[in-house]
Design an enzyme around this catalytic site. Structure first.
Site, mmCIF file in Angstrom:
data_model
loop_
_atom_site.group_PDB
_atom_site.id
_atom_site.type_symbol
_atom_site.label_atom_id
_atom_site.label_comp_id
_atom_site.label_asym_id
_atom_site.label_seq_id
_atom_site.Cartn_x
_atom_site.Cartn_y
_atom_site.Cartn_z
ATOM 1 N N GLU A 137 0.758 -1.255 -0.029
ATOM 2 C CA GLU A 137 0.134 -0.013 -0.055
ATOM 3 C C GLU A 137 0.968 1.277 0.021
ATOM 4 O O GLU A 137 1.185 1.931 1.000
ATOM 5 C CB GLU A 137 -0.831 0.143 1.205
ATOM 6 C CG GLU A 137 -1.927 1.011 1.196
ATOM 7 C CD GLU A 137 -2.816 0.931 2.539
ATOM 8 O OE1 GLU A 137 -2.485 0.263 3.513
ATOM 9 O OE2 GLU A 137 -3.772 1.809 2.658
ATOM 10 N N HIS B 61 -4.809 -4.479 -0.830
ATOM 11 C CA HIS B 61 -4.387 -3.395 -1.757
ATOM 12 C C HIS B 61 -3.522 -3.671 -2.777
ATOM 13 O O HIS B 61 -3.967 -3.527 -3.896
ATOM 14 C CB HIS B 61 -3.785 -2.295 -0.604
ATOM 15 C CG HIS B 61 -4.480 -1.474 0.236
ATOM 16 N ND1 HIS B 61 -5.601 -0.697 -0.011
ATOM 17 C CD2 HIS B 61 -4.679 -1.477 1.590
ATOM 18 C CE1 HIS B 61 -6.215 -0.449 0.816
ATOM 19 N NE2 HIS B 61 -5.625 -0.796 1.927
HETATM 20 ZN ZN LIG Z 1 -6.957 -2.046 5.095
#
Ligand SMILES: [Zn+2]
Ligand SMILES: *[C@@H]1O[C@H](CO)[C@@H](O)[C@H](O)[C@H]1NC(C)=O
Ligand SMILES: *[C@@H]1O[C@H](CO)[C@@H](O)[C@H](O)[C@H]1NC(C)=O
Ligand SMILES: *[C@@H]1O[C@H](CO)[C@@H](O)[C@H](O)[C@H]1NC(C)=O
Ligand SMILES: *[C@@H]1O[C@H](CO)[C@@H](O)[C@H](O)[C@H]1NC(C)=O
Length: 507
Positions: free
Chosen positions: A351, A376
């Site tokens: 992320e 992510h």
């Molecule tokens: Zn999360």
């Protein structure tokens, strides 16, 4: 690969012979062939739409075309291009959003237990209960808590919320001030949230305040039910929740063990499913805090294994959460993570925009640790081997468009890396991460951004349909539950088609 080679040779051949022998028609045919070939690679391209679906599809496609055209030629705002805080009102007014709200979206596979319920409910329900207190620290931070009798606390003197509200000049304004504390929504995100760390600081503050409220046992019980209500209301039939399993507290200050949360989750789920046959349930992914020392994560992993034994149906596995950038990478806990033998992992990984850092490399460790899905995976487009593994091993990538935008990984969502994942049929699911703190609906706003910005102008509702189906396919429901959930989804989908046709017949 061969196809491309032939195409290159073909172009080469054209170049060698005289251009006059290349008719325009041959060129256009070749062009069409290339476009079609790319189209075949996209998510949802295997689906065949029925007559009715085609009708609904036409409405979606026309609306998006109008929005795009107007943005290009009339300089109107294209909502996905700007921060969600600034565009939510525009999105809510749009026909596409209203249709997507009605659409059955399957499951939300990436959510967090602290941001499942709308901020409105936190204010209007929780803070209106008796025995609710708040305090302000010397450095202007707020804390919330329930007490039988509030203790003396000089660093942060407790005040009764009921009393503060009574004494306030304007109750609506007082409630708005609470609302603003639990939410990270601001009018000028570019100014107040300059860096990723700025917005994360706000974000963590909001969670600390909310924790004080929802960790009170009776509140937690209602909170879980309200979460299911709100997701179902948004036409989401299933959830997988990253949960921190706090020690819930009582009015007298006594606390339960962490595993008591699981008992509450289980009981509330059973009750809710009895009343709502259209709900397929939820599962818990224990969420460890990546700021903790190795010994604490080891204890956490053992707790998760124990819960796996006692709640085999409710427990899905384990993850490490909180800002990857400033916390420890997976590798820091590698001995602990390798020592566990009967726990599935669902790692938040990559992320980040920082290519080549330990955060970026979390993707490598996630794959080596046989993660079930990737949370992510924002950095995944820079990792060809990881990408290949996701496809070969069916490791779904949990994409949370609005989260990535408000947490400053990408500004214009048309530039989100998942646009590439969708164009090449990677195993993608769309989720919402922490929708309540940024005032999004449980899943509809993220589906809106996906259709408008992660998809292209020529992508049709087959992408939406496939993404919803993916969310059930890549869930960790048992095969029987999955089959039931998919059958249920098809029923909801049929209703949705009729609803859209009814909604738009008068337009
Ligand atoms: Zn999360
Ligand atoms: C641009 O605005 C004009 C005037 O409001 C309108 O007539 C026209 O249809 C709009 N064009 C697009 C592409 O939205
Ligand atoms: C809060 O919600 C619970 C559960 O739905 C309900 O029983 C209770 O009356 C509500 N309390 C307030 C103050 O609105
Ligand atoms: C692993 O956990 C599952 C429940 O998730 C259980 O059914 C199974 O027996 C466990 N296996 C071992 C070897 O402990
Ligand atoms: C991951 O799965 C592979 C293939 O099943 C296995 O060989 C490997 O030991 C697993 N790795 C871990 C860390 O569990």
């Amino acid at each position: 690969m061969m196809k491309y080679l032939y195409f290159a040779l073909y172009l080469f051949g054209i170049a060698l012979t005289s251009t006059t022998s290349t008719t325009l028609n041959a060129y256009l045919e070749e062009r069409e062939r290339l476009i079609t070939e790319e189209k075949r690679e996209r998510i949802g391209s295997n689906l065949v739409l029925t007559e009715k679906e085609l009708q609904v599809n036409g409405i979606f496609m026309d609306e998006r075309k109008k929005t795009i055209k107007s943005a290009i030629f009339n300089n109107t705002i294209f909502p996905p291009a700007l921060n969600f805080f600034k565009t939510k009102h525009l999105i809510d007014e749009s026909l596409i959003f209203q249709m997507i709200s009605k659409m059955p979206k399957g499951g939300a596979l990436h959510t967090h237990s602290t941001s499942l319920v709308s901020t409105d409910w936190l204010v209007q329900n929780i803070t209106y209960r008796p025995n609710c207190y708040m305090c302000r620290t010397f450095d202007d931070k707020y804390r919330f808590r329930f007490f039988e009798v509030a203790p003396f606390n000089p660093e942060c003197p407790w005040e009764s919320i009921a009393a503060l509200r009574r004494e306030s000049v304007n109750v609506a304004e007082f409630d708005k001030s609470l609302y603003d504390k639990f939410s990270v929504v601001i009018n000028d995100p570019e100014i107040q949230h300059v860096t990723v760390n700025d917005v994360w600081d706000d974000f963590k503050e909001a969670f600390t305040m909310i924790d004080g409220l929802i960790q009170h046992t009776p509140v937690f019980i209602d909170y879980i039910e309200q979460a299911m209500e709100e997701f179902l209301q948004d036409n989401v039939q299933y959830l997988e929740i990253r949960a921190d399993l706090p020690m819930l507290y009582n009015l007298d200050g006594s606390k339960y063990s962490r595993s008591y949360c699981m008992a509450i989750y289980q009981r509330q789920l059973r009750k809710f499913k009895l009343r709502h046959p259209g709900f397929s349930g939820f599962k818990i992914i224990v969420a460890g805090d990546r700021y903790l020392p190795r010994s604490a994560i080891w204890a956490d992993l053992q707790l998760a294994e124990t819960l796996n034994h006692y709640y085999p149906e409710l427990m899905a596995g384990y993850d490490l959460v909180f800002q990857e950038g400033r916390g420890n990478p997976h590798l820091f806990y590698i001995n602990e993570l390798l020592a566990v033998n009967n726990l599935s992992y669902f790692f938040h990984s990559g992320e980040t925009n920082w290519q080549g850092t330990s955060i970026d490399n979390n993707l490598v460790d996630a794959i080596l640790l046989n993660t079930t899905r990737i949370g992510h995976g924002f950095a995944i487009s820079k990792h060809p081997a990881i990408l290949q593994a996701t496809k070969e091993r069916g490791i779904a990538i949990e994409v949370n468009p609005i989260s990535n935008q408000v947490l400053h990984l990408v500004h214009d969502l048309r530039n989100h890396p998942a646009a590439m994942l969708i164009s090449q049929n990677y195993p993608v699911v769309i989720s919402s991460d922490d929708p309540a703190v940024w005032d999004a609906t449980p899943l509809s706003h993220d589906f809106y951004e996906t259709f408008m910005a992660l998809c292209g102008q020529n992508d049709d509702i087959r992408v939406l349909k496939q993404l919803a189906l993916n969310s059930l396919k890549y869930s960790v429901m048992s095969p029987e539950d999955k089959e039931r959930a998919i059958a249920l989804w098809h029923q909801h989908w049929a209703v949705f088609l009729d609803e859209v046709l009814a909604m738009t017949s008068s337009i």
